[in-house]
Design a protein around this motif. Structure first.
Motif, PDB file in Angstrom:
ATOM      1  N   ILE A   1       0.851  -1.190   0.000  1.00 21.04           N
ATOM      2  CA  ILE A   1       0.000   0.000   0.000  1.00 21.04           C
ATOM      3  C   ILE A   1       0.885   1.238   0.000  1.00 21.04           C
ATOM      4  O   ILE A   1       1.736   1.397   0.882  1.00 21.04           O
ATOM      5  N   VAL A   2       0.676   2.089  -0.995  1.00 17.35           N
ATOM      6  CA  VAL A   2       1.363   3.377  -1.058  1.00 17.35           C
ATOM      7  C   VAL A   2       0.317   4.426  -0.715  1.00 17.35           C
ATOM      8  O   VAL A   2      -0.669   4.593  -1.430  1.00 17.35           O
ATOM      9  N   SER A   3       0.531   5.137   0.404  1.00 14.15           N
ATOM     10  CA  SER A   3      -0.417   6.165   0.848  1.00 14.15           C
ATOM     11  C   SER A   3       0.137   7.534   0.503  1.00 14.15           C
ATOM     12  O   SER A   3       1.320   7.807   0.691  1.00 14.15           O
ATOM     13  N   VAL A   4      -0.749   8.400  -0.009  1.00  9.00           N
ATOM     14  CA  VAL A   4      -0.379   9.770  -0.348  1.00  9.00           C
ATOM     15  C   VAL A   4      -1.098  10.687   0.625  1.00  9.00           C
ATOM     16  O   VAL A   4      -2.330  10.697   0.685  1.00  9.00           O
ATOM     17  N   GLY A   5      -0.330  11.458   1.398  1.00 10.44           N
ATOM     18  CA  GLY A   5      -0.906  12.358   2.389  1.00 10.44           C
ATOM     19  C   GLY A   5      -1.457  13.627   1.764  1.00 10.44           C
ATOM     20  O   GLY A   5      -1.336  13.868   0.560  1.00 10.44           O
ATOM     21  N   THR A   6      -2.064  14.464   2.605  1.00 11.45           N
ATOM     22  CA  THR A   6      -2.656  15.716   2.143  1.00 11.45           C
ATOM     23  C   THR A   6      -1.607  16.625   1.505  1.00 11.45           C
ATOM     24  O   THR A   6      -1.857  17.270   0.494  1.00 11.45           O
ATOM     25  N   ASP A   7      -0.423  16.651   2.100  1.00  7.73           N
ATOM     26  CA  ASP A   7       0.639  17.514   1.587  1.00  7.73           C
ATOM     27  C   ASP A   7       1.484  16.844   0.508  1.00  7.73           C
ATOM     28  O   ASP A   7       2.479  17.408   0.056  1.00  7.73           O
ATOM     29  N   GLY A   8       1.136  15.643   0.075  1.00 10.65           N
ATOM     30  CA  GLY A   8       1.875  14.930  -0.960  1.00 10.65           C
ATOM     31  C   GLY A   8       2.935  13.997  -0.418  1.00 10.65           C
ATOM     32  O   GLY A   8       3.664  13.382  -1.192  1.00 10.65           O
TER      33      GLY A   8
ATOM     34  N   LEU B   1      -1.609  -1.244  -4.108  1.00 13.79           N
ATOM     35  CA  LEU B   1      -2.739  -0.330  -3.955  1.00 13.79           C
ATOM     36  C   LEU B   1      -2.237   1.067  -3.629  1.00 13.79           C
ATOM     37  O   LEU B   1      -1.246   1.224  -2.925  1.00 13.79           O
ATOM     38  N   VAL B   2      -2.955   2.078  -4.116  1.00 15.04           N
ATOM     39  CA  VAL B   2      -2.634   3.471  -3.822  1.00 15.04           C
ATOM     40  C   VAL B   2      -3.802   4.042  -3.040  1.00 15.04           C
ATOM     41  O   VAL B   2      -4.955   3.958  -3.458  1.00 15.04           O
ATOM     42  N   ALA B   3      -3.483   4.629  -1.869  1.00 20.32           N
ATOM     43  CA  ALA B   3      -4.498   5.266  -1.030  1.00 20.32           C
ATOM     44  C   ALA B   3      -4.195   6.750  -0.982  1.00 20.32           C
ATOM     45  O   ALA B   3      -3.150   7.160  -0.481  1.00 20.32           O
ATOM     46  N   GLY B   4      -5.094   7.552  -1.517  1.00 22.45           N
ATOM     47  CA  GLY B   4      -4.914   8.999  -1.520  1.00 22.45           C
ATOM     48  C   GLY B   4      -5.822   9.644  -0.492  1.00 22.45           C
ATOM     49  O   GLY B   4      -6.964   9.232  -0.312  1.00 22.45           O
ATOM     50  N   ASP B   5      -5.307  10.671   0.193  1.00 20.88           N
ATOM     51  CA  ASP B   5      -6.108  11.404   1.171  1.00 20.88           C
ATOM     52  C   ASP B   5      -7.218  12.168   0.463  1.00 20.88           C
ATOM     53  O   ASP B   5      -7.025  12.711  -0.620  1.00 20.88           O
TER      54      ASP B   5
ATOM     55  N   GLN C   1       1.221  11.305  -9.697  1.00 21.24           N
ATOM     56  CA  GLN C   1       2.670  11.130  -9.715  1.00 21.24           C
ATOM     57  C   GLN C   1       3.064   9.745  -9.185  1.00 21.24           C
ATOM     58  O   GLN C   1       3.961   9.103  -9.713  1.00 21.24           O
ATOM     59  N   VAL C   2       2.365   9.275  -8.144  1.00 22.12           N
ATOM     60  CA  VAL C   2       2.643   7.940  -7.607  1.00 22.12           C
ATOM     61  C   VAL C   2       2.315   6.877  -8.653  1.00 22.12           C
ATOM     62  O   VAL C   2       3.072   5.911  -8.823  1.00 22.12           O
ATOM     63  N   LEU C   3       1.219   7.029  -9.373  1.00 22.01           N
ATOM     64  CA  LEU C   3       0.864   6.069 -10.420  1.00 22.01           C
ATOM     65  C   LEU C   3       1.930   6.028 -11.511  1.00 22.01           C
ATOM     66  O   LEU C   3       2.308   4.957 -11.992  1.00 22.01           O
ATOM     67  N   ALA C   4       2.453   7.199 -11.896  1.00 27.89           N
ATOM     68  CA  ALA C   4       3.517   7.252 -12.902  1.00 27.89           C
ATOM     69  C   ALA C   4       4.790   6.604 -12.375  1.00 27.89           C
ATOM     70  O   ALA C   4       5.465   5.861 -13.104  1.00 27.89           O
ATOM     71  N   ASP C   5       5.134   6.863 -11.108  1.00 30.95           N
ATOM     72  CA  ASP C   5       6.330   6.252 -10.508  1.00 30.95           C
ATOM     73  C   ASP C   5       6.197   4.738 -10.425  1.00 30.95           C
ATOM     74  O   ASP C   5       7.169   4.014 -10.669  1.00 30.95           O
ATOM     75  N   LEU C   6       5.020   4.246 -10.069  1.00 26.98           N
ATOM     76  CA  LEU C   6       4.813   2.800  -9.994  1.00 26.98           C
ATOM     77  C   LEU C   6       4.923   2.142 -11.369  1.00 26.98           C
ATOM     78  O   LEU C   6       5.435   1.031 -11.504  1.00 26.98           O
TER      79      LEU C   6
ATOM     80  N   VAL D   1      -2.289  -1.647 -10.759  1.00 28.34           N
ATOM     81  CA  VAL D   1      -2.378  -0.840  -9.545  1.00 28.34           C
ATOM     82  C   VAL D   1      -3.851  -0.635  -9.236  1.00 28.34           C
ATOM     83  O   VAL D   1      -4.649  -0.331 -10.120  1.00 28.34           O
ATOM     84  N   GLY D   2      -4.232  -0.818  -7.962  1.00 31.01           N
ATOM     85  CA  GLY D   2      -5.599  -0.570  -7.531  1.00 31.01           C
ATOM     86  C   GLY D   2      -5.661   0.715  -6.718  1.00 31.01           C
ATOM     87  O   GLY D   2      -4.678   1.128  -6.109  1.00 31.01           O
ATOM     88  N   LEU D   3      -6.816   1.358  -6.714  1.00 29.07           N
ATOM     89  CA  LEU D   3      -7.031   2.557  -5.916  1.00 29.07           C
ATOM     90  C   LEU D   3      -7.903   2.194  -4.726  1.00 29.07           C
ATOM     91  O   LEU D   3      -8.958   1.583  -4.888  1.00 29.07           O
ATOM     92  N   MET D   4      -7.472   2.570  -3.544  1.00 30.56           N
ATOM     93  CA  MET D   4      -8.228   2.261  -2.326  1.00 30.56           C
ATOM     94  C   MET D   4      -9.247   3.350  -2.061  1.00 30.56           C
ATOM     95  O   MET D   4      -9.053   4.507  -2.401  1.00 30.56           O
ATOM     96  N   SER D   5     -10.333   2.961  -1.411  1.00 30.54           N
ATOM     97  CA  SER D   5     -11.342   3.922  -0.985  1.00 30.54           C
ATOM     98  C   SER D   5     -11.942   3.451   0.324  1.00 30.54           C
ATOM     99  O   SER D   5     -11.790   2.299   0.718  1.00 30.54           O
ATOM    100  N   GLN D   6     -12.633   4.353   0.970  1.00 33.31           N
ATOM    101  CA  GLN D   6     -13.334   4.030   2.205  1.00 33.31           C
ATOM    102  C   GLN D   6     -14.710   3.483   1.829  1.00 33.31           C
ATOM    103  O   GLN D   6     -15.386   4.053   0.974  1.00 33.31           O
ATOM    104  N   PRO D   7     -15.148   2.357   2.398  1.00 36.78           N
ATOM    105  CA  PRO D   7     -16.487   1.852   2.078  1.00 36.78           C
ATOM    106  C   PRO D   7     -17.558   2.889   2.413  1.00 36.78           C
ATOM    107  O   PRO D   7     -17.405   3.666   3.351  1.00 36.78           O
TER     108      PRO D   7
END
Length: 149
Positions: free
Chosen positions: A63-70, A106-110, A120-125, A133-139
């Motif tokens: 899981i790669v998480s992207v914070g509010t500030d990047g 998986l990529v989890a973005g704030d 940018q994370v998707l391009a780096d991956l 690559v999957g995108l995570m979300s909150q149910p």
């Protein structure tokens, strides 16, 4: 003799008279041309809402998480989140995926973060050699750890 002479004069036509069919076709064409614009005016569509099913994976995903500030955080093998920079993330995830190509990434973005960070994370991956690559979300209806919905 008269009957046989009459039969010779009155030959049966084996052709279909299509003139009445053309008239009917033109009338139907005009009716449809007039009625069609009325059918498309002000159509309200209520689309159904669906909850996506979660992925069932045998192994813990990366899981790669992207914070509010990047800022980037990496979670591998169920370990704790560790802050990383883009180059370290590419190297670690690339090596992990090369060792095990079946692992999910998986990529989890704030929610409050910018889309540019996730992009940018998707391009780096992709550069790291990750094929899927999957995108995570909150149910839907669940709250985040800080109490927000």
């Amino acid at each position: 003799m008269r009957t046989s002479a009459r039969h010779k004069r009155l030959k049966l036509k084996s052709e279909i008279n299509v003139v009445p069919y053309i008239d009917v076709m033109l009338v139907l064409l005009i009716i449809f041309m007039v009625a069609t614009p009325m059918l498309n005016a002000n159509v309200d569509v209520n689309l159904p809402q669906a909850n996506a099913k979660s992925l069932q994976d045998k192994k813990d995903p990366v899981i790669v998480s992207v914070g509010t500030d990047g800022s980037l955080y990496l979670t591998m093998d169920g370990a704790k989140k560790e802050p990383v920079d883009a180059a370290t993330m590419k190297a670690k995830v690339g090596a992990f995926v090369k060792a095990n190509p079946e692992i999910s990434v998986l990529v989890a973005g704030d929610r409050e973060g910018k889309y540019d960070g996730v992009y940018q994370v998707l391009a780096d991956l992709q550069q790291a050699g990750v094929a899927k690559v999957g995108l995570m979300s909150q149910p839907q209806g669940s709250s985040t750890p800080d109490g927000r919905k």
